[in-house]
Design a protein around this motif. Structure first.
Motif: not given
Length: 199
Positions: A80-81, A86-87, A93-96, A126-131
């Motif tokens: 979930n994190l 990501t949202s 996320f990059t591999a690093e 229930s959800g997180v998104a960019s502004t």
């Protein structure tokens, strides 16, 4: 005594944040240690963190409503994190970054929160998104000090030594499930010599 001392029932403690979408800013992130829990009837032990936001909505006391989410401290594909970050970031996320990502970067970061109420009427994220672009940024009003209720949860944390038997059982269960899945897949692929193939 000149006046009576009256006791009365107090209904509710505070008004929860109403369900809906809100601009918010992260005001704190706290590591709460390894917490014992349960999932599908099995005992679990997970390293957890709490993320706290201030919503752009005033509470009765004239301060912003705060809301918090508990996360297992992992960036696994189904975590979930990872989904929420990501949202929130609007990118994978990059591999690093997957090797280690500091959650302290979240403090002061703005986002949009989707808030719902559970069956008990408690508000939860229930959800997180960019502004959206151009939206004025909020700055945290609360200090990122650990709230007393989170300190109480930290006190229930278990040690790695106490968690190891739980983790060992989970590893053994995953190994057995993988073995069963491989056997089932092999059985499906097996075609008996006298079996007719319709086409």
């Amino acid at each position: 005594m000149s006046e009576d001392i009256i006791a009365k029932e107090v209904v509710g403690g505070f008004e929860p944040l109403a369900a809906g979408n809100y601009q918010a800013v992260c005001y704190g992130v706290w590591d709460i240690g390894i917490q014992k829990g349960s999932y599908e009837g099995r005992v679990t032990a997970n390293q957890e963190a709490v993320v706290g936001w201030e919503a752009n909505e005033m509470a009765e006391d004239g301060k912003r409503h705060t809301i918090h989410n508990f996360y297992n401290l992992t960036l696994g594909k189904k975590a979930n994190l990872r989904r929420d970050l990501t949202s929130w970031r609007g990118q994978e996320f990059t591999a690093e970054e997957l090797k280690g990502f500091s959650l302290k970067k979240l403090i002061g970061a703005n986002c949009m929160l989707n808030v719902i109420h559970n069956e008990n009427g408690k508000a939860r994220v229930s959800g997180v998104a960019s502004t959206p672009k151009g939206l004025p940024k909020l700055t945290p009003e609360n200090a990122p000090t650990m709230p007393a209720w989170i300190e109480k949860i930290c006190a229930r944390a278990i040690t790695k030594e106490e968690a190891e038997p739980i983790w060992a059982e989970a590893r053994a269960r995953r190994k057995e499930q993988a073995k069963e899945a491989a056997l089932a897949a092999a059985a499906e692929e097996e075609v008996l010599p006298d079996q007719e193939i319709p086409f």
